[in-house]
Design an enzyme around this catalytic site. Structure first.
Site, mmCIF file in Angstrom:
data_model
loop_
_atom_site.group_PDB
_atom_site.id
_atom_site.type_symbol
_atom_site.label_atom_id
_atom_site.label_comp_id
_atom_site.label_asym_id
_atom_site.label_seq_id
_atom_site.Cartn_x
_atom_site.Cartn_y
_atom_site.Cartn_z
ATOM 1 C CE LYS A 14 -3.851 -2.257 2.483
ATOM 2 N NZ LYS A 14 -4.649 -2.234 3.738
ATOM 3 C CG PHE A 64 -13.339 2.375 8.004
ATOM 4 C CD1 PHE A 64 -12.925 1.560 6.960
ATOM 5 C CD2 PHE A 64 -14.099 1.806 9.017
ATOM 6 C CE1 PHE A 64 -13.251 0.214 6.917
ATOM 7 C CE2 PHE A 64 -14.435 0.452 8.989
ATOM 8 C CZ PHE A 64 -14.008 -0.348 7.933
ATOM 9 N NE ARG A 102 -5.992 -12.399 6.398
ATOM 10 C CZ ARG A 102 -6.832 -11.373 6.400
ATOM 11 N NH1 ARG A 102 -6.754 -10.427 5.467
ATOM 12 N NH2 ARG A 102 -7.739 -11.247 7.345
ATOM 13 C CB THR A 108 -7.128 -5.515 10.550
ATOM 14 O OG1 THR A 108 -7.577 -6.779 10.063
ATOM 15 C CG2 THR A 108 -7.562 -4.405 9.615
ATOM 16 N NE ARG A 122 -2.377 -5.709 7.506
ATOM 17 C CZ ARG A 122 -3.552 -6.255 7.214
ATOM 18 N NH1 ARG A 122 -4.144 -7.053 8.069
ATOM 19 N NH2 ARG A 122 -4.130 -5.997 6.064
ATOM 20 C CG HIS A 147 -5.243 -6.559 0.393
ATOM 21 N ND1 HIS A 147 -6.411 -6.679 1.100
ATOM 22 C CD2 HIS A 147 -5.310 -7.489 -0.597
ATOM 23 C CE1 HIS A 147 -7.158 -7.625 0.556
ATOM 24 N NE2 HIS A 147 -6.507 -8.140 -0.477
HETATM 25 P P1 GTP Z 1 -6.854 -6.160 4.103
HETATM 26 O O1 GTP Z 1 -5.781 -7.186 3.920
HETATM 27 O O2 GTP Z 1 -6.392 -4.751 3.765
HETATM 28 O O3 GTP Z 1 -8.136 -6.534 3.405
HETATM 29 O O4 GTP Z 1 -7.137 -6.104 5.663
HETATM 30 P P2 GTP Z 1 -7.912 -7.148 6.559
HETATM 31 O O5 GTP Z 1 -8.428 -8.287 5.726
HETATM 32 O O6 GTP Z 1 -7.056 -7.455 7.725
HETATM 33 O O7 GTP Z 1 -9.130 -6.268 7.044
HETATM 34 P P3 GTP Z 1 -10.515 -5.951 6.304
HETATM 35 O O8 GTP Z 1 -10.595 -6.628 4.988
HETATM 36 O O9 GTP Z 1 -11.592 -6.165 7.286
HETATM 37 O O10 GTP Z 1 -10.369 -4.384 6.075
HETATM 38 C C1 GTP Z 1 -9.762 -3.825 4.926
HETATM 39 C C2 GTP Z 1 -9.100 -2.535 5.324
HETATM 40 O O11 GTP Z 1 -10.094 -1.637 5.813
HETATM 41 C C3 GTP Z 1 -8.090 -2.695 6.450
HETATM 42 O O12 GTP Z 1 -6.808 -2.996 5.963
HETATM 43 C C4 GTP Z 1 -8.144 -1.341 7.107
HETATM 44 O O13 GTP Z 1 -7.310 -0.413 6.405
HETATM 45 C C5 GTP Z 1 -9.591 -0.930 6.940
HETATM 46 N N1 GTP Z 1 -10.418 -1.289 8.093
HETATM 47 C C6 GTP Z 1 -10.993 -2.469 8.375
HETATM 48 N N2 GTP Z 1 -11.699 -2.443 9.524
HETATM 49 C C7 GTP Z 1 -11.556 -1.194 10.001
HETATM 50 C C8 GTP Z 1 -12.058 -0.522 11.150
HETATM 51 O O14 GTP Z 1 -12.774 -1.058 11.984
HETATM 52 N N3 GTP Z 1 -11.691 0.767 11.298
HETATM 53 C C9 GTP Z 1 -10.917 1.393 10.387
HETATM 54 N N4 GTP Z 1 -10.611 2.648 10.607
HETATM 55 N N5 GTP Z 1 -10.416 0.809 9.296
HETATM 56 C C10 GTP Z 1 -10.727 -0.467 9.089
HETATM 57 MG MG MG Z 2 -9.531 -8.060 3.916
#
Ligand code: GTP
Ligand code: MG
Length: 245
Positions: A14, A64, A102, A108, A122, A147
């Site tokens: 990213k 968000f 992962r 996250t 992360r 991601h």
């Molecule tokens: P990715 O690998 O980026 O998809 O992350 P993830 O699978 O661990 O999390 P998810 O798919 O639920 O969320 C995608 C992205 O949205 C995250 O990487 C964060 O940047 C953002 N995000 C997810 N949940 C939250 C939240 O509760 N608050 C905020 N501020 N951002 C969030």
């Molecule tokens: Mg995700």
């Protein structure tokens, strides 16, 4: 390795990782030496809005979501340097690719990552407060560097969203493909099979496409509901095209 046992996963480096020169570090963490996985595809992508929206479709409507789109489009880390707004997209392939990556990426939220899994990628991320236009706090933004697809359904959807079949070497391509037999153009948010002024061509006869995209295009052409939205199909063909130029 045979197609039955290997997995594919989408990794995005990213804009915050690029800005902090963490690309080399992340790639080294994900290297074949550490993970046993292989690159099956890579590209540098200037993320257009339609791609950002489709990638984060599941978060549409959340507080968000607008900042998430700005984040992945590089607006937040390169507000004054549009030419630096990009992400690096990878397809990684191998046994347990999804879980392995992962695990190395970590939780996250970078605060949780530092507590629960010190040393994960992360753990080097940041959490930034988000405010509305009047300065009222809305919550936090999560800048987490990388991601990684969460499961096999997501990885197939995401890889087909970011990559064309020909971005991946034939012997590493694990999703069904088909040869397109028509011209397809995008005009506004609908498709055409013949050129009209203001339309943009994205497929031509002879092009190799994901079969699921082509099946959906056939349905869209007849004005029917399809599993893949038009935006999901076209985003990867519009990426890095200088449509204004
Ligand atoms: P990715 O690998 O980026 O998809 O992350 P993830 O699978 O661990 O999390 P998810 O798919 O639920 O969320 C995608 C992205 O949205 C995250 O990487 C964060 O940047 C953002 N995000 C997810 N949940 C939250 C939240 O509760 N608050 C905020 N501020 N951002 C969030
Ligand atoms: Mg995700």
């Amino acid at each position: 390795m045979d197609k039955e046992t290997r997995e594919n996963t989408l990794v995005l480096i990213k804009p915050d990782a690029l800005k902090n020169s963490l690309t080399g570090y992340i790639l080294s963490q994900l290297s074949e030496f550490h993970t046993g996985l292989h690159f099956a595809g890579t590209k540098i992508v200037s993320v257009i809005k339609v791609l950002a929206e489709e990638h984060y479709e599941e978060h549409r409507g959340k507080f968000f979501y607008p900042s998430l789109l700005d984040y992945i489009m590089g607006m937040l880390h390169y507000p004054d340097e549009p030419w630096k707004r990009r992400v690096i997209a990878f397809v990684y392939q191998g046994t347990n690719a999804i879980k392995k990556i992962r695990d190395i990426a970590g939780p996250t939220n970078p605060h949780d990552a530092r507590v629960q899994k010190p040393g994960c990628i992360r753990a080097l991320g940041t959490v930034v407060p988000v405010k509305d236009e009047n300065g009222k706090p809305l919550g936090d933004r999560v800048d987490n560097l990388i991601h990684a697809s969460a499961n096999a359904t997501d990885s197939e959807r995401e890889i087909k969203l970011w990559f064309k079949p020909t971005d991946i070497p034939p012997f590493m391509r694990d999703y069904a493909t088909e040869v397109c037999e028509e011209h397809y153009y995008l005009k506004g948010d609908s498709i055409r099979t013949a050129y009209e002024p203001g339309s943009v061509n994205f497929l031509a006869p002879g092009d190799l496409v994901w079969k699921s995209d082509l099946d959906s295009l056939h349905l869209h052409k007849q004005g029917l509901q399809a599993p893949c939205t038009i935006n999901t199909i076209v985003a990867k063909y519009l990426v890095n095209k200088d449509l204004a130029g």
